[in-house]
Scaffold this motif. Structure first.
Motif, short mmCIF file in Angstrom:
data_model
loop_
_atom_site.label_atom_id
_atom_site.label_comp_id
_atom_site.label_asym_id
_atom_site.label_seq_id
_atom_site.Cartn_x
_atom_site.Cartn_y
_atom_site.Cartn_z
N THR A 172 78.47 46.48 92.88
CA THR A 172 77.69 47.22 92.16
C THR A 172 78.52 48.62 91.52
O THR A 172 78.66 48.94 90.49
CB THR A 172 76.69 48.09 92.77
N GLN A 215 70.48 46.82 89.50
CA GLN A 215 69.91 46.21 90.71
C GLN A 215 68.42 46.35 91.13
O GLN A 215 67.80 45.48 91.28
CB GLN A 215 70.86 46.67 92.12
N ASP A 257 73.11 42.70 87.40
CA ASP A 257 73.12 43.15 88.89
C ASP A 257 71.97 42.57 89.81
O ASP A 257 70.92 42.92 89.57
CB ASP A 257 73.24 44.50 89.17
N GLU A 258 72.26 41.45 90.32
CA GLU A 258 71.37 40.80 91.26
C GLU A 258 69.84 40.38 90.50
O GLU A 258 68.88 40.91 90.79
CB GLU A 258 70.77 41.49 92.48
MG LIG Z 1 75.10 46.03 94.80
#
Ligand SMILES: [Mg+2]
Ligand SMILES: Nc1ncnc2c1ncn2[C@@H]1O[C@H](COP(=O)(O)OP(=O)(O)O)[C@@H](O)[C@H]1O
Length: 252
Positions: free
Chosen positions: A41, A83, A174-175
């Motif tokens: 991240t 995220q 992000d994810e």
């Molecule tokens: Mg992360």
């Protein structure tokens, strides 16, 4: 499309990203994986300009973008998702999409005073684009739903939609699969593949290995802030260094 060279980022002396280098080819889906706390991240924040680099270089389409402000990099064609989705809960799904800044004349005070008609027209274009984005995501039926009422997976889709409103070339995710049920996860995978078909480039942080293995052309593995290895999904799956990194995982 993207080149990261010997990038370093320290937080009070702790190296979260440690001389990390990699490249992302245009029109590919590249996975960025690694144990919790590996620096993934942080790397996204450095690329997108929301954190400043201590050392190293970032190139976007051959242009050095070290420490550009987030809006400057966005203007060059980079969009990212977070995220934890940053949807605005007190607005509808459609309003969430329409609010994405895109250098419209309406944002300029002089334009809004003197060129009302132009602003009105741009608002129509913007609304049409927002509907198109919803169609792409197969979420038209949720246009007028308040964002707060969406499921976790639907919020992830909306977040992807917000990134797409800026018509980016490179998309950092992000994810996107975190906390998403299997049906919506398939939809997210399909959407990412559709974006590649449209010529986009995707860099994706993800813990769901099935998603990584199914859609990525290449996989880059980070560990302790460093570039550990990279290869095709099949190569990464059987790489003993990768297994070892995950077995030694600290909970961050
Ligand atoms: Mg992360
Ligand atoms: N703003 C920050 N201040 C201090 N430490 C941070 C900050 N952001 C991240 N870190 C630390 O940097 C390391 C990498 O974090 P992160 O990039 O979030 O990892 P990942 O996304 O791979 O799980 C972790 O040890 C984390 O605690």
């Amino acid at each position: 499309m993207l080149k990261v060279k010997s990038v370093v980022k320290e937080f009070s002396g702790f190296r979260a990203v440690d001389e990390c280098s990699f490249e992302v080819e245009k029109n590919t889906i590249t996975g960025l994986i690694g144990p919790n706390g590996a620096g993934k991240t942080t790397m996204f924040n450095l690329i997108a300009g929301s954190l400043k680099l201590d050392q190293g270089e970032v190139y976007f389409s051959e242009q050095k973008v070290n420490n550009f402000a987030p809006h400057q990099i966005a203007r060059l064609g980079l969009a990212r998702t977070f995220q934890i989705p940053k949807t605005l809960r007190k607005m509808t799904v459609l309003e969430n999409l329409m609010l994405v800044p895109s250098g419209q004349s309406g944002e300029n005070i002089w334009n809004s005073w003197f060129r009302g008609a132009k602003v009105e027209n741009e608002e129509k274009v913007n609304a049409a684009k927002a509907y198109e984005t919803l169609e792409f995501l197969e979420m038209e039926h949720l246009a007028d739903e308040m964002a707060v009422n969406l499921s976790g997976g639907q919020k992830k889709l909306l977040e992807l939609g917000r990134a797409l409103m800026a018509e980016p070339e490179l998309i950092l995710l992000d994810e996107p699969g975190a906390g998403v049920n299997p049906t919506l996860l398939n939809k997210i995978a399909e959407n990412i593949l559709k974006l590649k078909e449209r010529g986009k480039t995707i860099l994706l942080i993800e813990h769901n290995m099935d998603l990584i293995m199914n859609i990525c052309d290449r996989v880059i593995v980070m560990n302790d802030g460093k570039h550990l290895v990279e290869g095709t999904p099949a190569e990464i799956k059987t790489n003993p260094q990768v297994l070892e990194a995950y077995l030694g995982e600290k909970t961050a």
